[in-house]
Design a protein around this motif. Structure first.
Motif, PDB file in Angstrom:
ATOM      1  N   TRP A 261      37.377  28.957  44.028  1.00 52.71           N
ATOM      2  CA  TRP A 261      37.714  30.350  43.751  1.00 52.71           C
ATOM      3  C   TRP A 261      37.722  30.632  42.251  1.00 52.71           C
ATOM      4  CZ3 TRP A 261      37.308  34.507  46.381  1.00 52.71           C
ATOM      5  CH2 TRP A 261      37.489  34.515  47.758  1.00 52.71           C
TER       6      TRP A 261
ATOM      7  N   LEU B 118      35.276  33.321  40.490  1.00 48.50           N
ATOM      8  CA  LEU B 118      35.854  34.508  39.857  1.00 48.50           C
ATOM      9  C   LEU B 118      35.502  34.606  38.383  1.00 48.50           C
ATOM     10  CD1 LEU B 118      39.381  34.579  41.546  1.00 48.50           C
ATOM     11  CD2 LEU B 118      37.546  36.270  41.815  1.00 48.50           C
TER      12      LEU B 118
ATOM     13  N   CYS C 216      33.763  37.920  36.990  1.00 51.39           N
ATOM     14  CA  CYS C 216      34.411  38.729  35.947  1.00 51.39           C
ATOM     15  C   CYS C 216      33.587  38.803  34.665  1.00 51.39           C
ATOM     16  CB  CYS C 216      35.794  38.162  35.630  1.00 51.39           C
ATOM     17  SG  CYS C 216      36.966  38.303  37.004  1.00 51.39           S
TER      18      CYS C 216
END
Length: 515
Positions: free
Chosen positions: A486, A490, A494
């Motif tokens: 994760w 991410l 981002c």
């Protein structure tokens, strides 16, 4: 001046082959560490310096490669690097003790640092200016696929022979690459010949980057700042970097030309290359240890799982180059690539202890497509405003940032796994008590199973407690690896806004005076 016809393709094959040598060796040794450890009678901590020494030497040379190519001639420096890498490979395979092997791996890393960026610069020079996207795509075959297939090749070679073969296999490839370079690659002017050498810059670069890379490689195993030498290296890296930047901006003949940072696309591209390295090397790091530590796969089985995704990247790369040539914005393709990488991480975060090879095929294929959509557009965006000798300097810095991104990724994910494993284990142990029906059912099942096999009640009880503890450990590791996936996904997701800080440009043109 661009090459034409068969010569263009021979040079392309040559530089991709040479860069693959270096990039495969970044990860191929990792699967041989247990065998080397047993054969040479060394501890795991000592054998780990085989990877650390190589990475440190590599990342020191990368930002200097543009200056070295300019001073000695790009062809000459490239040829020298290939020959030195080949000799170092022979010496590694012939080493009789760990000290020799580490020393020769460092020599191999110094030579390898000159291969990547110089190969990229030669390739860009070889292709016509309107086809630079395709040239970057072809270079990306080695840069993305190399670290992915390294464990596969290493696992196969260890199956048929012993660890020296992973070094000896470089020798015929290196000889072929050296011959083709000498015969077909065009000579380039030695722009830096006769100029003063910035020895202070070289020293400060070695201290700054070498210390930082060592901290990233060894920090987790040495409990980070609880170890004095890690603290000393961290301080040296910060002070060295500050002094190095000051030195390079104040001298008339810098080894790293920071003036190219005036190009916004290149400056932002340094960060996106860092993120790419984080995702590329971080995912290649987490997936094998997840498969081998939890699912019981062998190194060869793990490598075979990664291979189709690498093949997918190979197939996709030329199409990415063609799409760039057709004026499809690199930002759009990189956005899709980052999203696909997030999807890959999201899918793997849902893995279970019952997951098998078929469960990983589709996610790894998505990763393969995503990496193709990332590497070529990100590199293209970074170099789009560079001209002439700036190409070599920019390629060196860009590749260094990707390498450092990978080191940061591995260090960060290793620390995350260590911290989160303890967190998840503590949470799971709260449920291990006689008031929890799920625990009592599982415990009694283990107890009855062991007693049915002839164990006494006390022995069966002790074994049942061990079995429960093993189950908790596996489940906590499973949750930890899910966290790692994760985080990696991410971070790339981002980073998408960074892409739109770079210029939209229809084609990346390489000036006619590029050398």
């Amino acid at each position: 001046m661009a090459e034409k016809g068969l010569k263009k393709w021979i040079i392309t094959f040559t530089v991709i082959t040479a860069s693959l040598l270096e990039l495969i060796d970044t990860t191929i040794v990792n699967v041989a560490i247990p065998q080397i450890q047993g054969n040479l009678g060394a501890t795991l901590e000592d054998v780990a310096w085989l990877s650390t020494g190589y990475a440190v030497a590599n990342v020191i040379v990368l930002p200097m490669s543009g200056w070295l190519g300019s001073r000695f001639g790009r062809k000459n420096y490239f040829l020298f690097s290939i020959i030195l890498f080949t000799i170092a490979s022979f010496l590694c395979g012939n080493a009789t003790n760990l000290e020799e092997l580490i020393a020769f791996r460092i020599l191999q890393g110094l030579a390898g640092g000159g291969l990547i960026s110089t190969a990229q610069a030669i390739l860009i020079e070889t292709w016509p200016r309107e086809d630079v996207g395709i040239a970057t795509a072809l270079f990306g075959l080695g840069a993305v696929v190399g670290p992915t297939v390294g464990p596969t090749i290493g696992g196969y070679l260890l199956e048929i022979s012993s660890w020296p073969l992973i070094f000896y296999v470089n020798i015929p490839v290196g000889i072929l690459a050296a011959y083709c370079t000498y015969t077909f690659v065009r000579e380039t002017p030695k722009d830096g010949k006769g100029m003063p050498v910035d020895w202070w810059g070289i020293l400060l670069l070695a201290v700054a980057v070498g210390s930082l890379q060592t901290v990233l490689e060894k920090g987790e195993s040495e409990d980070w700042f609880a170890t004095p030498y890690i603290v000393a290296l961290a301080v040296a890296s910060v002070l060295g970097l500050i002094l190095f930047i000051w030195r390079e901006l104040s001298t008339d003949h810098p080894i790293v030309n920071f003036k190219i940072m005036r190009h916004r696309s290149f400056s932002v591209g340094m960060f996106t290359s860092f993120i790419l390295g984080f995702g590329l090397y971080g995912s290649v790091f987490v997936f094998p240890i997840f498969c081998q530590n939890l699912l019981g796969f062998s190194p060869l089985q793990t490598g075979e799982l990664l291979f189709p995704g690498g093949l997918c990247t190979i197939v996709m790369m030329p199409f990415i180059g063609i799409m760039l040539k057709k004026n499809i914005p690199a930002q759009f393709m990189a956005t899709i690539g980052m999203f696909l990488f997030f999807v890959f991480c999201s899918m793997l975060s849902r893995s279970t202890l019952q997951s098998g090879p078929n469960d990983f095929f589709f996610p790894l294929m998505i990763r393969g497509v995503g990496m193709a959509l990332l590497f070529v557009p990100l590199t293209t965006l970074a170099i789009q405003d560079l001209k002439g000798a700036e190409i070599g300097q920019g390629a060196g810095l860009n590749n260094m940032m990707r390498q450092l991104g990978g080191s940061f990724g591995i260090a960060a994910l290793t620390t995350l796994i260590h911290v989160r494993q303890g967190f998840h284990r503590s949470n799971l142990l709260v449920n291990v008590n006689e008031y929890n029906p799920a625990f009592t059912d599982r415990f009694n099942a283990f107890l009855n199973n062991f007693m049915a096999k002839g164990y006494s009640y006390l022995d069966a009880k002790a074994l049942a407690i061990k079995a429960i503890d093993g189950t908790v450990t596996k489940q906590s590791l499973l949750l930890t690896y899910s966290d790692a996936y994760w985080v990696a996904g991410l971070i790339l997701l981002c980073s998408i806004p960074l892409l739109y800080l770079q210029k939209f440009k229809k084609n990346v043109e390489v000036p006619a005076d590029l050398h």
